[in-house]
Motif scaffolding. Structure first.
Motif, short mmCIF file in Angstrom:
data_model
loop_
_atom_site.label_atom_id
_atom_site.label_comp_id
_atom_site.label_asym_id
_atom_site.label_seq_id
_atom_site.Cartn_x
_atom_site.Cartn_y
_atom_site.Cartn_z
N ASN A 1 0.80 -1.36 -0.04
CA ASN A 1 0.08 -0.13 -0.05
C ASN A 1 0.82 1.24 -0.15
OD1 ASN A 1 0.90 0.40 2.68
ND2 ASN A 1 -0.81 -1.07 3.46
N ASN A 2 0.23 2.29 -0.17
CA ASN A 2 0.95 3.55 -0.20
C ASN A 2 1.73 3.97 1.12
OD1 ASN A 2 0.25 3.98 -3.15
ND2 ASN A 2 -1.52 5.26 -2.35
N SER A 3 1.21 3.68 2.20
CA SER A 3 1.73 4.18 3.40
C SER A 3 2.94 3.35 3.61
CB SER A 3 0.93 3.84 4.53
OG SER A 3 0.63 2.47 4.62
N GLU A 4 3.06 1.89 3.22
CA GLU A 4 4.11 1.29 3.40
C GLU A 4 5.13 1.68 2.49
OE1 GLU A 4 4.96 -1.24 5.24
OE2 GLU A 4 3.33 -1.07 6.35
N LEU A 5 4.92 2.07 1.06
CA LEU A 5 5.94 2.43 0.02
C LEU A 5 6.66 3.90 0.55
CD1 LEU A 5 3.85 1.77 -3.13
CD2 LEU A 5 5.89 0.55 -2.17
N SER A 6 5.88 4.59 1.09
CA SER A 6 6.48 5.91 1.78
C SER A 6 7.47 5.90 2.96
CB SER A 6 5.37 6.92 2.04
OG SER A 6 4.75 6.48 3.49
N GLY A 8 10.80 4.94 5.15
CA GLY A 8 12.09 5.01 4.66
C GLY A 8 12.94 3.91 5.57
N ASN A 9 14.21 3.88 4.86
CA ASN A 9 15.32 2.83 5.10
C ASN A 9 16.47 3.49 5.68
OD1 ASN A 9 15.60 -0.25 5.45
ND2 ASN A 9 17.32 0.34 3.93
N TYR A 49 27.62 -3.60 10.70
CA TYR A 49 26.48 -3.13 9.72
C TYR A 49 25.16 -3.02 10.58
CZ TYR A 49 22.78 -3.30 5.98
OH TYR A 49 21.69 -3.07 5.11
N PHE A 50 24.28 -1.87 10.51
CA PHE A 50 23.11 -2.07 10.81
C PHE A 50 22.09 -1.33 9.88
CE2 PHE A 50 24.83 2.35 11.33
CZ PHE A 50 24.21 3.14 11.17
N ASN A 51 20.66 -1.70 10.20
CA ASN A 51 19.76 -1.33 9.18
C ASN A 51 18.30 -1.18 10.18
OD1 ASN A 51 17.75 -1.27 7.08
ND2 ASN A 51 18.19 -3.27 6.32
N LEU A 52 17.66 0.06 10.20
CA LEU A 52 16.62 0.53 10.35
C LEU A 52 15.53 0.58 9.42
CD1 LEU A 52 17.96 3.47 12.77
CD2 LEU A 52 17.30 1.02 13.47
N LYS A 53 14.59 -0.20 9.42
CA LYS A 53 13.73 -0.32 8.54
C LYS A 53 12.16 0.37 9.04
CE LYS A 53 15.25 -4.93 7.43
NZ LYS A 53 14.84 -6.35 7.35
N LYS A 54 11.34 0.69 7.97
CA LYS A 54 9.83 1.22 7.98
C LYS A 54 9.87 2.47 8.79
CE LYS A 54 7.91 -3.42 7.63
NZ LYS A 54 7.09 -4.60 7.84
N ILE A 55 10.74 3.48 8.52
CA ILE A 55 10.79 4.58 9.06
C ILE A 55 9.63 5.59 8.49
CG2 ILE A 55 12.30 6.46 9.78
CD1 ILE A 55 14.69 4.75 9.45
N GLU A 56 8.85 6.30 9.43
CA GLU A 56 8.02 7.22 9.13
C GLU A 56 8.60 8.46 8.50
OE1 GLU A 56 4.65 6.43 8.70
OE2 GLU A 56 4.37 4.85 9.91
N PRO A 57 8.01 9.01 7.45
CA PRO A 57 8.41 10.43 7.18
C PRO A 57 8.72 11.24 8.04
CG PRO A 57 6.69 9.65 5.52
CD PRO A 57 6.62 8.58 6.69
N PRO A 81 9.26 10.95 0.76
CA PRO A 81 8.92 10.18 -0.45
C PRO A 81 10.10 10.02 -1.38
CG PRO A 81 7.03 11.19 0.20
CD PRO A 81 8.04 12.01 1.18
N LYS A 82 10.75 11.23 -1.48
CA LYS A 82 11.92 11.18 -2.36
C LYS A 82 13.33 10.76 -1.76
CE LYS A 82 9.79 14.87 -5.45
NZ LYS A 82 10.08 16.28 -6.07
N THR A 83 13.17 10.92 -0.61
CA THR A 83 14.65 10.32 0.18
C THR A 83 14.25 9.32 1.07
OG1 THR A 83 14.38 12.12 1.58
CG2 THR A 83 15.79 12.59 -0.25
N ARG A 84 13.61 8.19 0.54
CA ARG A 84 13.27 7.19 1.49
C ARG A 84 14.61 6.17 1.87
NH1 ARG A 84 10.63 3.46 -0.61
NH2 ARG A 84 10.85 3.90 -2.55
N LYS A 85 15.59 6.21 0.99
CA LYS A 85 16.74 5.38 1.59
C LYS A 85 17.74 6.05 1.89
CE LYS A 85 15.10 0.95 -0.94
NZ LYS A 85 15.39 0.09 -1.64
#
Length: 791
Positions: A1-6, A8-9, A49-57, A81-85
């Motif tokens: 869905n759109n909320s998941e796609l927005s 960040g990582n 290495y570290f990885n933070l997932k599913k960060i809200e805008p 939305p343009k700088t998610r990663k």
């Protein structure tokens, strides 16, 4: 869905700014600048290495902390939305100038942890096996059963592969497991459905022994001594020195293990209306001694390149000493004789294993190349002598059998791992295995006139065995949301040649095989997980299974190989469910295994009261089972592991031109308890039961065993003592029967028990990590026990 796609990582690597090395277990916190609250967090892995997932805008800051280091803050991180990663690259943190006082946090590690393709057993929790070997540890492990004589089965099959530190061993599985002291083992991995990356050999999978090594700075070590009843004693040590780029370790072990007991047998052979009987009872001693030396050097050229060399040399001697009273008679007939049989046998020799490996890591996490060259040599001989003595103390007959032959396998391995993105990776590799050995078999027969054993030319045989296996494999692993998958395929080319020098007979194979593997997983809510897998495997007959000549074991038993044996091909299916709730866990595994070209050891009558053993492809066997385990903290001081395995076994095919079908319902249960008294004392009580089981020609009875151990730590865990009792109630005994159209055989086996032993352990420098961390310290776990993680 759109909320998941927005969402960040955020990724990066934590490094020590002084020595430019990655830091494991650094804490990374993501803080929302609007309310100054922590909204996400993780820790770094062994590569930093570290990885933070599913960060809200939003706008955030990062805090990187590690004990003994200055806090690192990175401000103004914007997720849009343009700088998610966002990739932070190497985050450098500096050692703190002030020292802090030592804090000790004490907690037991779980007995067992699950991964997608394996179960990992924490050996530090197996106190009832402290003075034993890997065999005793496996008595308390799911999927594994151990009979009274120490024979190990993985899900009902004694055909499996043993690895030591992910590398092959020149020893046979039973020799390897009985050689390694329990005190030298860190973890044991049980891999029942290995991926295509692993060799496909063995009906039921892989047992991988992970030995102890230390990743901490400076000099560390551990010394173990043990002694017990019935000539059971031994000891081992490991010294480790790590300084920045170099890690050097050396270790040794010496062990003597004996088992005394009594045995009764009854054998019958039928010939028309005549039945020949042999009844026996007597005492036995089985066991032996072993020692090994091991050492290695790891050279970290830089953060991306590591070169390692390790060597292991050892010697193993197994003995069997029996004195048995025999009564032989024939009905109807005039034969009715009494005599004594004295049997002695020993098998053993020395072995050598050399490993040279190179690991090349690339900038991307998990992207690496691994190369291994393994050379091994084993030179084992066996000699068995049998003398039959009449009532007048005269030797009426005797035989001496000698078998010898070196084995020199060579292995080359090249593995490449390429992460394609965060959740997908590709693996490929090439592996080559080559082995050559010469087996010599001799027989000496006792001459009543000269009172000497004389060489019998008719039973002199020399067989030359060579085999090469070349393999290519690839696997692909990925994730789609909560769904994980891995597919693999392995192609193997095998060439094998057996030549009998005396006759010139030659037997060879030239064959290609394909081995596909599939592993699937699905993450359910609340740490529940479903896993499913399929693998195709192969079990190749051992060299002496194929030798087409007679070899006398003793006066009543002769064996012959079968060069026409086909390898077994196994189709293995698994479905697993895992539920974690706090420190507790529950697992349920269903498995189904079909073995084609099933190889059985079959018996027949060679001569009156003499049995011939050989090997045949008898058809197929099927194993359908359910395995469960419950790991439960009943109280803070009481942990329970309850394990059960139930399976239906069927074997179908033809034997001696006659159709047969045998089946049995088998089950075993283990009940392990660990009681903790304060930070320094443990009491463990284990109970296990194995049900009866069948083979193509016989049945083995059930047996029950209990073990008890008490462990106490002294001197801030630098020294510990473990008192253990095996087979507390003396129930470790069993019987077996074999029968055919013209024979019947029964045996009863009862060892002397209980075994009582004491193990003493001393830890040099107590295996504490380098608290400064500015000198290149790399790990923060308690190396030996895992019970006291010290900061």
């Amino acid at each position: 869905n759109n909320s998941e796609l927005s969402k960040g990582n955020l990724t990066g690597f934590v490094f020590d700014s002084n020595v430019k090395k990655p830091l494991e277990y650094a804490t990374i916190s993501l803080i929302n600048l609007e309310n100054n609250k922590v909204v996400n967090g993780t820790i770094s892995d062994e590569s930093g290495y570290f990885n933070l997932k599913k960060i809200e805008p939003g706008t955030y800051k990062i805090e990187v902390t590690f004990i003994g280091y200055e806090k690192k803050i990175i401000d103004e991180i914007k997720i849009t939305p343009k700088t998610r990663k966002i990739e932070l690259g190497q985050v450098m943190i500096s050692p703190a100038s002030e020292s802090i006082e030592e804090v000790v946090v004490s907690a037991d590690r779980p007995t067992m942890t699950y991964k997608i393709d394996k179960k990992v057993i924490n050996v530090s929790q197996q106190h009832t096996s402290a003075s034993g070997t890997a065999v005793e540890i496996l008595e308390n492990v799911p999927s594994v059963t151990v009979d009274i004589e120490g024979n190990v089965s993985l899900r009902g099959s004694q055909s499996f592969t043993v690895l030591i530190d992910n590398k092959p061993t020149v020893l046979d599985p039973s020799d390897a497991l009985s050689q390694i002291p329990a005190s030298a083992i860190e973890n044991i991995e049980i891999i029942t459905n290995p991926s295509a990356k692993y060799d496909p050999d063995g009906t039921s999978g892989i047992v991988n022994i992970i030995t102890k090594k230390n990743k901490m700075q400076g000099t560390n070590g551990v010394v173990n001594l043990n002694a017990g009843m019935y000539d059971r004693y031994g000891g081992d040590f490991l010294i480790n020195y790590r300084k920045e780029k170099f890690n050097v370790y050396v270790g040794a072990d010496l062990n003597t293990r004996n088992m005394y007991g009594s045995r009764e047998t009854e054998s019958r052979t039928y010939n028309n209306d005549t039945t020949s009987y042999i009844l026996s009872d007597g005492d036995f001693n089985r066991g032996g001694s072993s020692y090994s030396l091991r050492g290695g050097v790891d050279y970290n050229i830089n953060a991306f390149n590591t070169l390692s060399f390790e060597a292991r040399y050892g010697e193993r001697t197994g003995i069997s000493d029996n004195e048995t009273q025999y009564h032989e008679y024939v009905l109807p007939g005039l034969i009715d004789e009494f005599y004594t049989s004295k049997e002695e046998s020993d098998r053993g020799g020395d072995y050598l294993s050399l490993n040279l490996s190179y690991t090349r890591k690339f900038n991307k996490k998990g992207h690496e190349l691994y190369a291994l060259v393994n050379y091994s040599k084993r030179d084992f001989d066996s000699e068995s002598t049998n003398r039959l003595i009449d009532e007048n103390n005269n030797i009426v007959s005797g035989q001496k059998s000698i078998e010898s032959g070196p084995r020199q396998p060579l292995r080359f391995q090249l593995d490449y791992t390429l992460p394609l993105n965060e959740n997908n990776k590709f693996e490929a590799g090439y592996q080559s295995r080559m082995a050559n050995n010469t087996e010599v078999s001799k027989l000496y027969v006792f001459n009543n006139v000269t009172d000497e054993f004389e060489f019998d030319q008719d039973y002199f045989h020399t067989s030359n065995f060579s085999r090469s296996i070349h393999s290519l494999y690839s696997t692909y692993q990925g994730e789609l949301g909560n769904f994980g998958y891995q597919g693999g395929i392995r192609g193997e080319y095998t060439y094998r040649d057996i030549t009998i020098e005396e006759t010139g007979d030659n037997y060879n194979i030239d064959r290609w095989d394909i081995f596909p593997t599939v592993h699937l997983s699905y993450n359910l809510p609340k740490e529940n997980q479903l896993m499913a897998s399929y693998t195709r495997r192969i079990d190749r007959p051992r060299g002496w299974y194929l030798e087409p000549f007679l070899t006398w074991s003793d006066a009543y038993n002769v064996r012959s190989g079968n060069p026409g044996l086909d390898p077994e091909y196994i189709d293995s299916y698994e479905l697993s469910y895992l539920n974690k709730f706090g420190r507790n866990s529950f697992s349920f595994e269903a498995y189904y295994r079909v073995t084609n070209n099933k190889i059985e050891r079959v018996r027949s009558v060679y001569d009156e009261n003499v049995f011939l053993s050989t090997f045949e492809n008898v058809g197929k066997d099927y194993a359908l089972g359910i395995e469960t385990m419950l790991g439960l903290d009943v109280q803070k001081w009481w942990h329970v592991d309850l394990m059960g395995n139930l399976y239906d076994y069927r074997v179908e095919g033809q034997l001696g031109g006659r159709d047969f079908s045998e089946s049995s319902f088998n089950w075993n249960i283990r009940f392990n308890n660990i009681l903790r008294f304060g930070n320094n004392s443990r009491l463990q009580f284990n109970a296990m039961y194995n049900s009866p089981t069948i083979s193509a020609q016989g049945e083995r009875s059930d047996f029950f065993m209990t073990s008890l151990a008490y462990k106490h730590d002294f001197m801030k865990k630098a020294f510990s003592a473990t008192l253990q009792v095996r087979d507390v109630f003396g129930t470790m005994k069993h019987s077996s029967t074999y029968s055919g159209d013209d024979f019947y055989s029964y045996s009863y086996f009862e060892p002397k028990t209980p075994f009582v032993s004491l193990t003493l352990t001393y830890r040099i420098n107590n295996y504490r990590p380098d608290r400064r961390r500015g000198n290149g310290g790399e790990d923060m776990q308690d190396f030996d026990e895992g019970e006291g993680v010290e900061f």
